[in-house]
Design a protein around this motif. Sequence first.
Motif, short mmCIF file in Angstrom:
data_model
loop_
_atom_site.label_atom_id
_atom_site.label_comp_id
_atom_site.label_asym_id
_atom_site.label_seq_id
_atom_site.Cartn_x
_atom_site.Cartn_y
_atom_site.Cartn_z
N THR A 1 70.69 44.13 45.04
CA THR A 1 71.71 45.04 44.55
C THR A 1 71.32 45.57 43.18
N ARG A 2 72.02 46.59 42.76
CA ARG A 2 71.70 47.20 41.46
C ARG A 2 72.02 46.22 40.32
N GLN B 1 72.84 42.11 39.34
CA GLN B 1 72.56 40.79 39.89
C GLN B 1 73.45 39.73 39.25
#
Lengths: 118, 417
Positions: free
Chosen positions: A71-72, A74
């Motif tokens: 994901t962008r 964390q």
Amino acid sequence: MRYMLLIYFDEQDLSETERQECYVDSVQLARELNSSGRYLAANPLHPVSTATSVRVREGKRLVTDGPFAETREQLGGYFLIDAKDLDEAIGTAAKIPMVHKGTVEIRPVVEIPGLPTG
Amino acid sequence: MTENAAGRAREMVEATYRSESRRVLATLIRLLGDFDLAEDALHDAFAAALEKWPKDGVPVKPRAWLVSAGRFKAIDTLRRRARYDASLETLALQLEADSRYVEPRESEGVEDDRLRLIFTCCHPALPPEARVALTLREVCGLTTEEIARAFLTAPPTLAQRIVRAKAKIKEARIPYQVPSRADLPDRLETVLQVVYLVFNEGYSASSGATLTRADLSGEAIRLGRLLLELLPEPEVSGLLALMLLHESRRVARTSPSGELILLDDQDRTLWNRGQIEEGLALVERALSSRRFGPYTLQAAIAAEHAKAQNGAATDWARIVGLYDLLVQANPSPVVELNRAVAVAMRDGPSAGLVLIDAILTRGDLDAYHLAHSARADLCRRLGKTVEARVSYQRALDLTQQETERRFLERRLAELPD
């Protein structure tokens, strides 16, 4: 009631100086919480490049490199706290240093019997 | 007790249910700490009243009687369930101990309970559509079926939304309290959003065959009044004023055949003067506080229209000034669009068109039908028929609302070739 505060942010977007400042401020917050008996645990986590994911399927262990989900932002650390209700937990979450750059997810903890204490 | 008196007692139970059931529920939720348990207790308490009041007479303090009856019924329920879940016995004991020390008081704290209930139902940790459903269910007392019908949602979907919200309140322990002074402005904003959303769903339904659903708007206005009574903040006055001023035009807004009539073409004698007077007074009150926000500013704009004898007599300069303030307080492309329309009224259509084109070029409102219909209207007034046609068509492609579709089709047909 116990709440897990999960701290998500973009690891790439954090300089070494910012990281060190964040540690100092987080320790300060943990001490404040501790003085009113609301601190249970807290830690930053090493970056997701160090993450290992494990699954067992049909008796077979599958170990892979990397986090559960790419994901962008964390999961970069957590606080485990005691709070009287969600509003108090939100108040604490808003004091976590990384809340200004990332997002803090609040999850109420399920209390199950039989776990060792301390 | 005579047959007659018994009949009167039964009527009294029904009247008390209508006027007090939401108050009793709010207090029971606080005492029992559980929505479902409180709802069951509420019904048990009224069932007990139907049985006892005709025999023993109506109690001096009906509300306190109901709260007390509800609490004891809840203790019974917990005791019964404790046979399967021992932890409930502790809860029952706690409640019993509480009731020995805390006699329900008639006036004190009751209104606070209703305010607590509103803030819990509108908590930002709940999804927005659940806040609306929960508020209508618990604060207004609408049934799940009624809410589902109003929002064109399948009843099981709506019921599930409510069940999930209640589960989150319980499991994440969303508190039952009025927020602290420091949190109040943010939290009040969420409450006002819910009320305004309910109003708007009733005033300009987002889809479906009729333009308004009057019941929902009425419910939102009732909520607004309740909120103002409990929490007399300027923005609460502003929102209630805004709703009343819009509501005052309801009858004038559609023709007998259900066609949309624009503000400029409305028969102003049809406007509800009572609602306008009340709205104007509330706007004044909010503006004089100097602590007002976007709702008050929108109400002040609506007030300018309400005060004007006809479209030509409208003070467009003042309206543009209010929009300037609103753009600062609450910057949004929709507010900018409305400001552009006001500028067109003050300075002429070409001045407005420049502003609308600038907003559309940014792409923010490209999928918003009202931006295209506003543009079309200015083009039409400027004699730019081809551009007007393209924009009306774009608006038509973007709206699902039947009445608005018919309006746009009419406008398209009226354009010269």
